[in-house]
Each structure stands twice: as C-alpha cells, then as structure tokens.
Design an enzyme around this catalytic site. Structure first.
Site, PDB file in Angstrom:
ATOM      1  N   PRO A 123      13.595 -93.909  23.590  1.00  0.00           N
ATOM      2  CA  PRO A 123      13.020 -93.985  24.868  1.00  0.00           C
ATOM      3  C   PRO A 123      13.552 -95.313  25.821  1.00  0.00           C
ATOM      4  O   PRO A 123      13.767 -95.600  26.711  1.00  0.00           O
ATOM      5  CB  PRO A 123      11.625 -93.840  24.892  1.00  0.00           C
ATOM      6  CG  PRO A 123      11.470 -94.082  23.440  1.00  0.00           C
ATOM      7  CD  PRO A 123      12.659 -93.600  22.625  1.00  0.00           C
ATOM      8  N   ALA A 179      13.357 -94.796  15.739  1.00  0.00           N
ATOM      9  CA  ALA A 179      13.433 -93.536  16.571  1.00  0.00           C
ATOM     10  C   ALA A 179      12.603 -93.537  17.796  1.00  0.00           C
ATOM     11  O   ALA A 179      13.109 -93.731  18.841  1.00  0.00           O
ATOM     12  CB  ALA A 179      12.945 -92.407  15.675  1.00  0.00           C
ATOM     13  N   CYS A 180      11.177 -93.336  17.654  1.00  0.00           N
ATOM     14  CA  CYS A 180      10.429 -93.308  18.888  1.00  0.00           C
ATOM     15  C   CYS A 180      10.294 -94.627  19.910  1.00  0.00           C
ATOM     16  O   CYS A 180       9.971 -94.523  20.791  1.00  0.00           O
ATOM     17  CB  CYS A 180       9.001 -92.784  18.334  1.00  0.00           C
ATOM     18  SG  CYS A 180       9.107 -91.195  17.591  1.00  0.00           S
ATOM     19  N   LEU A 181      10.722 -95.615  19.007  1.00  0.00           N
ATOM     20  CA  LEU A 181      10.949 -96.959  20.114  1.00  0.00           C
ATOM     21  C   LEU A 181      12.549 -97.055  20.578  1.00  0.00           C
ATOM     22  O   LEU A 181      12.689 -97.019  21.693  1.00  0.00           O
ATOM     23  CB  LEU A 181      10.448 -98.118  19.357  1.00  0.00           C
ATOM     24  CG  LEU A 181      10.636 -99.263  20.215  1.00  0.00           C
ATOM     25  CD1 LEU A 181       9.789-100.531  19.697  1.00  0.00           C
ATOM     26  CD2 LEU A 181      12.023-100.135  20.108  1.00  0.00           C
ATOM     27  N   TRP A 194       8.525 -94.556  14.925  1.00  0.00           N
ATOM     28  CA  TRP A 194       9.001 -95.564  14.266  1.00  0.00           C
ATOM     29  C   TRP A 194       9.979 -96.469  15.100  1.00  0.00           C
ATOM     30  O   TRP A 194      10.415 -96.031  16.108  1.00  0.00           O
ATOM     31  CB  TRP A 194       9.709 -95.104  13.163  1.00  0.00           C
ATOM     32  CG  TRP A 194       9.035 -94.116  12.091  1.00  0.00           C
ATOM     33  CD1 TRP A 194       8.112 -94.434  11.787  1.00  0.00           C
ATOM     34  CD2 TRP A 194       9.475 -93.187  11.320  1.00  0.00           C
ATOM     35  NE1 TRP A 194       7.636 -93.565  10.712  1.00  0.00           N
ATOM     36  CE2 TRP A 194       8.762 -92.609  10.586  1.00  0.00           C
ATOM     37  CE3 TRP A 194      11.000 -92.427  11.386  1.00  0.00           C
ATOM     38  CZ2 TRP A 194       8.859 -91.456   9.884  1.00  0.00           C
ATOM     39  CZ3 TRP A 194      11.153 -91.293  10.612  1.00  0.00           C
ATOM     40  CH2 TRP A 194      10.304 -91.114   9.709  1.00  0.00           C
TER      41      TRP A 194
END
Length: 206
Positions: free
Chosen positions: A128, A123-125, A120
């Site tokens: 990092p 979060a995952c964007l 999402w």
C-alpha cells in the site's frame, strides 16, 4: 519568545491537521510470525503510536485481514484499547490499497500524509505504501513499530519503500513533529509522558 502560528493543513511537516494514521494487520498470526523485533516491544510500540494519534486527534484507519472469513483473529487488544470505538476495515487482499472500502476510507479523510503501521513490513506495509505514493500521497512508515518475518526481510522492505519515496520516521520523531511547540500547553503533559514511555527520556523535570 514568540512562535509563529500553526501552519495548518499546508504544513510540510506532519501535523494533527494534515495527517492520517493507518494500522494494518496487527493480529495474532502476524505478530507471532515477526522475526525482526521482540513481539512485546512491537505491540507496545504500536499501541503507543495509536495512543499518540488519539491524543493529537489524528484520524485512524484500522484494517484487518481474514477476520470475517474465520481464518484470522481481530487486532491485538492492547492496540484496540488505545483506539477506542472506531471502524475496522476487514479484507481478503494482502495489499490493503486494493480493498475498496479501505481505500475509500483513507481518501475520505482528505489528508495526503499517511502515517503507516503494518505487518509484515515486506508485504502489508510495502504494497500500500508504493501504491499510495504512486497516487500522490506522502507515506511515513514508523520503523520502530513495524516488523518483518526476519531482520533482512524488514530492512530490505524499508529500503525498497524509501527508494520509492517513503519517509521513514521513529516514534520520538513522530511525537515531536505532532507537538512541535512547548507553548501548545494542552498537549504537553501527554507529549512528555509519551516520550518517557518510549524511553526517549529516562527522566525529565517539567
């Protein structure tokens, strides 16, 4: 009408010579939980970005989460079809940057400009992106090919990464930035086709 030569890896703008695309967690569970855009549009747009990267020979680092543990399924076939036979870095970490193999794969490209697609957004964007910025990379989220669990989650995450230094871009901007000049005739047909597919042009006479 004389264009300057290509700037190469030192180009301030994104170019095929200085950028890497990473695609993170475009898997059924994540796609089905997106609430900020239509799922069909999300898959179509992400697949188009993948196709653009391959057309311009931009290296791609693909990552999934929890496939090997059996908790999740692989990347959506529409996206994998465009990428062809490339490695997938499977993780257990929510933050891909905290996975050793993924992190090493990004750095092995030698490129400091990271074009990012991830689900999402919140979060995952976000995670990092902030970590990569902290290590001196430039990060470019493609905002019309990413999504969050709700519109407010998506928009708030984009505000956070932008405040941290990320440079938000759209698909038409990405395609134009990689092409840059109509006299680069080898890639012009795909350039036009990509913009038509994206809807940036409703029609175009070559």
């Amino acid at each position: 009408m004389t264009s300057f030569a290509k700037r190469g890896a030192d180009d301030e703008l994104l170019s095929p010579d200085n950028s890497v695309l990473t695609i993170i967690d475009y898997q059924p569970t994540q796609i089905n939980s997106i609430g900020s855009m239509k799922h069909a549009d999300l898959i179509h747009n992400a697949a188009l970005v993948a196709k653009v990267a391959k057309q311009y020979q931009v290296p791609v680092v693909l990552s999934t989460v929890n496939v090997k543990t059996g908790r999740n399924k692989d990347t959506a076939q529409e996206i994998k079809k465009e990428l062809g036979d490339i490695p997938t870095y499977d993780r257990t970490s929510i933050n891909a940057w905290e996975d050793e193999e993924y992190n090493a794969a990004i750095k092995a490209t030698g490129r400091k400009k990271i074009i990012i697609l991830a689900l999402w957004t919140e979060a995952c964007l976000t995670f990092p992106t902030i970590d990569a910025l902290g290590e001196g990379f430039e990060v470019y989220p493609v905002v019309d090919a990413v999504g969050g669990t709700s519109p407010i989650a998506h928009e708030t995450a984009l505000r956070r990464v932008e405040q941290a230094g990320a440079q938000l871009i759209t698909i038409p901007q990405l395609v134009c930035e990689l092409q840059r000049d109509w006299n680069r005739t080898d890639t012009v047909p795909n350039f036009v086709a990509d913009l038509l597919e994206n809807g940036a042009f409703t029609s175009l006479a070559e």
